[in-house]
Structures are given as structure tokens and as C-alpha cells.
Enzyme design. Structure first.
Site, PDB file in Angstrom:
ATOM      1  N   ASP A  14       0.808  -1.228   0.000  1.00 33.24           N
ATOM      2  CA  ASP A  14       0.000   0.000   0.000  1.00 33.24           C
ATOM      3  C   ASP A  14       0.838   1.274   0.000  1.00 33.24           C
ATOM      4  O   ASP A  14       0.368   2.333   0.427  1.00 33.24           O
ATOM      5  CB  ASP A  14      -0.976   0.022   1.178  1.00 33.24           C
ATOM      6  N   LYS A  39       1.737  -7.350 -13.888  1.00 26.23           N
ATOM      7  CA  LYS A  39       1.703  -7.683 -12.459  1.00 26.23           C
ATOM      8  C   LYS A  39       1.847  -9.201 -12.387  1.00 26.23           C
ATOM      9  O   LYS A  39       0.861  -9.930 -12.331  1.00 26.23           O
ATOM     10  CB  LYS A  39       0.379  -7.222 -11.847  1.00 26.23           C
ATOM     11  N   PRO A 206       0.574  14.015  -4.462  1.00 20.16           N
ATOM     12  CA  PRO A 206      -0.129  14.392  -3.231  1.00 20.16           C
ATOM     13  C   PRO A 206      -1.251  13.414  -2.918  1.00 20.16           C
ATOM     14  O   PRO A 206      -1.566  12.531  -3.723  1.00 20.16           O
ATOM     15  CB  PRO A 206      -0.682  15.785  -3.571  1.00 20.16           C
TER      16      PRO A 206
END
EC number: 6.3.3.3
Length: 228
Positions: A14, A39, A206
Site C-alpha cells: 500500500d 503484475k 499528493p
């Protein structure tokens, strides 16, 4: 321009690998490059009518301009949202770096810009003797590190940088992905990392109110990777 391929790792689960990876793929697409996101192994997959599907892998597939089937993006899909080697044991399957590398190799030179995203961090085990770092080594890919910006990230980042370099792979860039918008002295932490990581910062993503590949791409600089 020669075809480019990179391995995406993170400081932790994460940390924001998929957000950054899809952002980089979107940035490459905007430059007119063909793109592919892979992936190789994913845990935490959902059962669907089409089979097991992972949200990260689906996001990478969505940002791939090549018409690839899901199984090419994510050849090893595991259901439990736990460490891949434990999930594989529960499903009576085996993981090996060589097998995963084999899945990737046939795809690596198809697109102008290819990203191979790991699972979790650099030292996530595949089996008793191998980790995802061994996959990156077999593929001989330069590495991009995603730093999840939260308390403790400096130590996690510098240990990961040290491990990547000790494993003989070039670190060609890193991204600061803000996980905690209220993190104290955020700018000072980013400056400390920039001073200590021997690779260019590709951007600071951000905390996005609507996280998306296009939104992330606006905060990322692809140039150092294309020049690598």
C-alpha cells in the site's frame, strides 16, 4: 527511442505502487508511446465470471495501449489478500522467480514503455529461498522505488535503496507518494530522502481526492526514465 522497461517496487504494501505505475503509463501514453503494465503475481484477487481478478492488475491493463488479455498482465492470481508465498501454499501452488520471469520475458519488448509491478516490497518472499528481488534480477530491469510518505518512511526507503543496490540493480528513480496528508514536516522528509537517495525524484504525488492514473501523471516526470 529504444524500448524501455522498469521494475516498480515500494517501501511496503500500500505504498502506492499501482497509482504511480499507472500514472507513469498514462504519462507515457500522452507522449505517444505504446504502453504495457504487468503484475506477474497478485494476491487478493476477486472471483468473477472470467476467473480471479486483481484490482491492481486491472488498473495496469486499463493503462496498457497494447490489446492484452488479463492473463498476460497477471499470470499468477491468488485469492487470499495475504503474502503471496503463503497464499500460494494455501492454494497448493508453487511460486518461482524463474517461472514468473518466463511469463514476463515474452512481453517485455512489445511496447515502447513497459512496467513490471512487484507485490508488496522488495523482499517479499516467493518461496523458502527466493523473493521478488530475484525476479527483478532475472529480468535485469532498472528499478523505480515508490516511497509511501508516512511516519517511518525514511528508514524504510533507505533500507530498500540499500537492498536494491546490494542486489546489483540500478535504481533509476523514486517517487514520493503522500499517504498521510497530515504527515508532520512532509517537505523536510522529502528533502531528506532526496539528499540520500542516489537517483532522481520523479515527482511527489499528493493525497488525491480522486485517485486516478491521469491525476497521478500530472505530478510525475517521465524524462529521467526515457533518458535512462
Amino acid at each position: 527511442m529504444s524500448k524501455k522497461a522498469f521494475f516498480i517496487t515500494g517501501t511496503d504494501t500500500d505504498a502506492g505502487k499501482t497509482l504511480v505505475a499507472t500514472g507513469l503509463l498514462a504519462a507515457a501514453r500522452l507522449r505517444g508511446l505504446s504502453t504495457l503494465g504487468l503484475k506477474p503475481v497478485a494476491a487478493g484477487c476477486t472471483r468473477t465470471e472470467q476467473g480471479l481478478r486483481n484490482s491492481d492488475a486491472l488498473a495496469l491493463q486499463a493503462q496498457s495501449t497494447l490489446p492484452v488479455v488479463y492473463e498476460q498482465v497477471n499470470p499468477v492470481a491468488l485469492e487470499a489478500a495475504i503474502a503471496p508465498h503463503i497464499a500460494a501454499l494455501q492454494e497448493k501452488r508453487s511460486l518461482s522467480a524463474d517461472r514468473l520471469a518466463g511469463f514476463c520475458r515474452s512481453s517485455l519488448r512489445q511496447a515502447d514503455f513497459t512496467l513490471v509491478e512487484g507485490a508488496g516490497g522488495w523482499r517479499v518472499p516467493l518461496n523458502p529461498s527466493e523473493t521478488l528481488a530475484n525476479l527483478a534480477q532475472l529480468l535485469r530491469l532498472p528499478v523505480v522505488l515508490v516511497v509511501g510518505m508516512r511516519l517511518g518512511c525514511i528508514n524504510h526507503a533507505l533500507l530498500t535503496v540499500e537492498a536494491i543496490r546490494n542486489d546489483g540493480l540500478p535504481l533509476v528513480g523514486w517517487v514520493a507518494n503522500v499517504l498521510d496528508a497530515d504527515m508532520p514536516v512532509l517537505e523536510e522528509n522529502i528533502a531528506s530522502l532526496a539528499q540520500r537517495i542516489p537517483a532522481p525524484c520523479l515527482g511527489v504525488v499528493p493525497r488525491l481526492s480522486m485517485a486516478s492514473a491521469d491525476a497521478a501523471s500530472a505530478h510525475l516526470d517521465l524524462t529521467p526514465l526515457l533518458d535512462a
